[in-house]
Design an enzyme around this catalytic site. Sequence first.
Site, PDB file in Angstrom:
ATOM      1  CB  CYS B  48     -19.218 -24.619   1.405  1.00 56.33           C
ATOM      2  SG  CYS B  48     -18.624 -22.939   1.450  1.00 56.33           S
ATOM      3  NE  ARG B  50     -10.227 -24.422   4.077  1.00 55.11           N
ATOM      4  CZ  ARG B  50      -9.128 -24.473   3.336  1.00 55.11           C
ATOM      5  NH1 ARG B  50      -8.235 -25.410   3.549  1.00 55.11           N
ATOM      6  NH2 ARG B  50      -8.899 -23.574   2.415  1.00 55.11           N
ATOM      7  CB  SER B 114      -9.966 -18.598   1.306  1.00 52.00           C
ATOM      8  OG  SER B 114      -9.965 -18.739   2.694  1.00 52.00           O
ATOM      9  CD  GLU B 119     -13.219 -16.832   3.007  1.00 54.47           C
ATOM     10  OE1 GLU B 119     -14.135 -16.368   3.683  1.00 54.47           O
ATOM     11  OE2 GLU B 119     -12.732 -17.957   3.194  1.00 54.47           O
TER      12      GLU B 119
END
Lengths: 263, 431
Positions: B48, B50, B114, B119
Amino acid sequence: MITDLLQITAGLYLAAGLAAWVGVALESSRSMRIAVAVLTAGAFVHGGAFVAFHLEKKPPPLTDLPAAVSWMALIAVIFLLVLLRRARLAALVGVVAPAAFVGVFFAALRLPHPDAAPLVGSASPLPHLHVLLASMGLAFLGVAGVAGGLFLLVDRGLKRHRRVRSRWPSLEALDRVNRVALAVGFLLLTLGVATGVLWVASASVRESTSKAHEIWSVLAWAVYAVLVAARFGGHQRGRRAAVAAVAGFAFLFFAVIGVSLLG
Amino acid sequence: MKVVLLGLNHRTAPVEVRERLAVAEPGPLLAKLVATEEIEEAVLISTCNRVEVVALTRRPEAAWLRLHSFFRHELGGDAAPAGEDGRALDDMLYDLHDANAMRHVLRVASSIDSMVVGESQILGQMKEAYRVAREAGACGAILTRLFDCAFATAKRVRRETRIAEGSVSVARVAVDLARQIFEDLPEKSVLLIGAGEMIEIALEALRQDGLAAVRVANRTRAHAMELAERFDASPHGLEEIPALLQRSDMVLSCIGGDAPILSVPMVRAALRERSSPLFVIDIGVPRNVDPAVNDLDGVYLYDLDDLAEAAAANAEERRRETVRAEAIVLEEQQRFDGWLAALEAVPTIRDLKSRAESIRAAEIKKAAGRLGLDEAQREGVEALTRAIVNKLLHVPVSRLRGQAEREQAFAQLEVARILFGLDDLPSDDDE
């Protein structure tokens, strides 16, 4: 042999304590696991020293303070290792292990103690049983005090909304340790005091025991009885229970160890 | 062989563009991509945040054009809306080559790149992208090695830094705090006051941690019932709160209204009937819980600002850790680069040895005829000349295989090819 084993034990307890503090500071579970493993190794060597000690002397002079302190440290460590299997309490190693190190190091300097005069009435099992049970009780109550101290630390952090290290035990776990240690410790201490009273009651030894030790021991037991009643009868919990455990242990420590050293 | 990377991410493209280019099944597209002569190997990372293609090519310029075309046509970039500032797709795309491309793959896997640094989802997504590429036959030996290196780097970064420590969302911070208070979180019961979106988000986070006993209290009971039904909780009215407090370990409140829902006398009364601590999270604005509740023994009250502050502190801590993580990434990228450089040297070494051997064989042939050597003498001369050639080549071959910096290695290979005339046509003397 005994001195060597005690020195190795002291080294392992110190290493376990340091590893636990590194684990808390760096929030590293690996360091915590190392701390627990080293503490376990220390307990095994300590147990070996205790067995060797018993094989050497008959009956073992546990009434000698260094021997009692070493025994106390072993019981506290074993109790902690049992607790570690049930809850996230590895950070307690950071407090219990250094305390055990001090006790064992002190014992290593003084044991074996060939010059210790045999106690009057040592043919009876009572003096040995008295020291064994009272020391175990004191060790359990020591763990309760440590858990109480750590509880206050975590509680303070959470109340003031400060960052609490993730490796600290949870408040609930510390409170449970406090409760269990207090219950078991008080039972053992009561038995220890009872055997001590029986021993002292025998006319042959009345002259040889320290009056100060007797008075302070009974006083400490009474103080602890009040704490236990408040905890289990009055449903005391949380911060108050933790403060009581710390204060109670400090008082008991002075009553038993302090008076013995000063006396 | 060159590694190239073309893509866009949350920093370069808005979500409308990213969702337009996201691919659910990249396998067929990858198979098509590597069927062209410009691209040897390829992996498509589509999340969602990249969309990136990592490719291996012998012709970087042509590959670059092919990948741009891939983004525009196969991925539907031409149909994607322009950015808010009117930027076209080409302005949102970044292209990276060789060391930069490799480092980028390692940074993405390590979650340095990120949106939420540290994450853990991205590593799983990259592993899935790699698996799909392998199954589509698009991922060969070199990208396999690159992705293996990326996964190992991510593991090392997590092990050696604190990049993933501390929660950075308000809901996760609340769960972490609950773990500081309670030993066995799934066994605890939670009381939710309100039935809005914030309560729903928090409820999802709590459910992820296995919290089973959930009660929802709301002014409008129908809303409480609706939420309770969806999350298998029990619905209650606000008037039941004093009784519910006695049976709840955590309270999460986010409800409208000016007057506090939880007052000191109410909480104190509940504490008399319970023996465990009470964790209260007040994310309502204005606040739903009297702040003095925090002064009660055994009660821990956190409001939205407290949680947000803790989350921000953790995020800052993670950002600080990226410096150490970047150093690990650089080290691993250089190691991979060295391996690739050594791989690049293989054809040159092979050509060099072959050239030397052909010269040696031709000279032996000439000498054998001229000197009239018998079989034993010929074997002796063969062994002698082979040993001389091997000894002469030993140092240059070792240097070419060495783990030198990549640019230096390429220069060495070029010099070797010129010095030894490896790209020249073989002369008659060699034959």
